[in-house]
Enzyme design. Structure first.
Site, PDB file in Angstrom:
ATOM      1  N   TYR A 237      -2.778  -0.586  10.139  1.00 55.34           N
ATOM      2  CA  TYR A 237      -2.734  -0.930   8.717  1.00 55.34           C
ATOM      3  C   TYR A 237      -1.378  -0.565   8.112  1.00 55.34           C
ATOM      4  CZ  TYR A 237      -4.112  -1.081   3.785  1.00 55.34           C
ATOM      5  OH  TYR A 237      -4.189  -1.357   2.448  1.00 55.34           O
TER       6      TYR A 237
ATOM      7  N   SER B 267       0.862  -1.187   0.000  1.00 57.91           N
ATOM      8  CA  SER B 267       0.000   0.000   0.000  1.00 57.91           C
ATOM      9  C   SER B 267       0.894   1.231   0.000  1.00 57.91           C
ATOM     10  CB  SER B 267      -0.881   0.012   1.257  1.00 57.91           C
ATOM     11  OG  SER B 267      -1.481   1.276   1.462  1.00 57.91           O
TER      12      SER B 267
END
Length: 259
Positions: free
Chosen positions: A156, A143
């Site tokens: 995350y 990501s």
């Protein structure tokens, strides 16, 4: 000859039942791959297989908790008994919204088990098969949060940072074995997860929030799952044979054009 052909290759895709994983599965099947979808959600996984088969593609579904090492290894062995495994896409992942103060230990463990341990389990199961063949391709889904700060994404970001560094480590350790390992770092992509998040948290102004989230990308919109899938297709094809140990942001300019 089809460009980026995966004809005759078997690809394992975790989290292949929905969102980006589904787009990767259907794209790979259209380019000739025998697609093996691993997903915790049976309904989604079987629906994706049906969609691929209706389009004359080859696919199979295996219910799998990627955090369960024994289960992952058993499925990989079962697949390998019928077909040589050529490609692994570690796509399965979960999200969490919160900074360090409102991230409890249960949240941290949950994300660790899926986003980090799940990627570890997939690579650990695949690499022995790849070593025997002296070839194999791994693409991990990281990501932009792996490399830049994103507000309220503490857990995350932590897990996706680990995916990035695991990718570098595996690429370095196994380059001499003919194994390539890269990762993709998307920005915000329009998936059912995004729609569900907006509906749950902003039920009275969903359209406005969708527009606001879209505008956080300099290009003015969210990414499409198919755009991520096309990059994964290239990285897993023979045309990318000289590429390993690299992170590929696909972010509408987020990293370079913000700030």
């Amino acid at each position: 000859m089809m460009v980026f052909s995966l004809k005759g290759k078997t690809a394992i895709i975790t989290g292949g039942g929905s969102g980006i994983g589904k787009a990767i599965a259907t794209t790979f099947a259209k380019h000739g791959a025998n697609v093996c979808i691993l997903d915790f959600n049976v309904e989604n996984g079987k629906a994706t297989v049906s969609e691929i088969e209706k389009d004359s593609g080859s696919a199979s579904f295996y219910q799998c908790d990627v955090a369960n090492q024994e289960q992952v290894e058993a499925i990989f062995s079962k697949i390998a008994n019928n077909n040589a495994i050529d490609i692994l896409v570690n796509n399965a992942g979960i999200a969490h919204v919160g900074n360090i103060e409102n991230t409890n230990s249960e949240d941290l463990d949950r994300l660790y088990n899926v986003n980090i341990k799940g990627v570890y389990n997939g690579m650990k199961a695949a690499i022995p098969h790849f070593k025997k063949q002296k070839k194999g391709v791994i693409v991990n889904m990281a990501s932009i949060a792996s490399s830049v700060g994103i507000s309220d994404r503490f857990a995350y970001s932590m897990t996706k940072g680990a995916v990035l560094t695991m990718t570098y480590s595996v690429a370095k350790d196994y380059v001499a074995e003919g194994i390539r390992c890269n990762c993709i770092s998307p920005a915000r992509v329009h998936t059912p997860f995004v729609d569900g998040f907006i509906a749950k948290n902003y039920p009275d102004n969903q359209a406005e929030m969708f527009e606001n989230l879209s505008k956080t990308q300099p290009i003015g919109r969210m990414g499409k799952p198919e755009e991520i899938a096309n990059l994964a297709l290239y990285l897993c094809s023979d045309e990318a044979a000289f590429i390993t140990g690299t992170d590929f942001p696909i972010d509408g300019g987020f990293i370079k054009l913000n700030g």
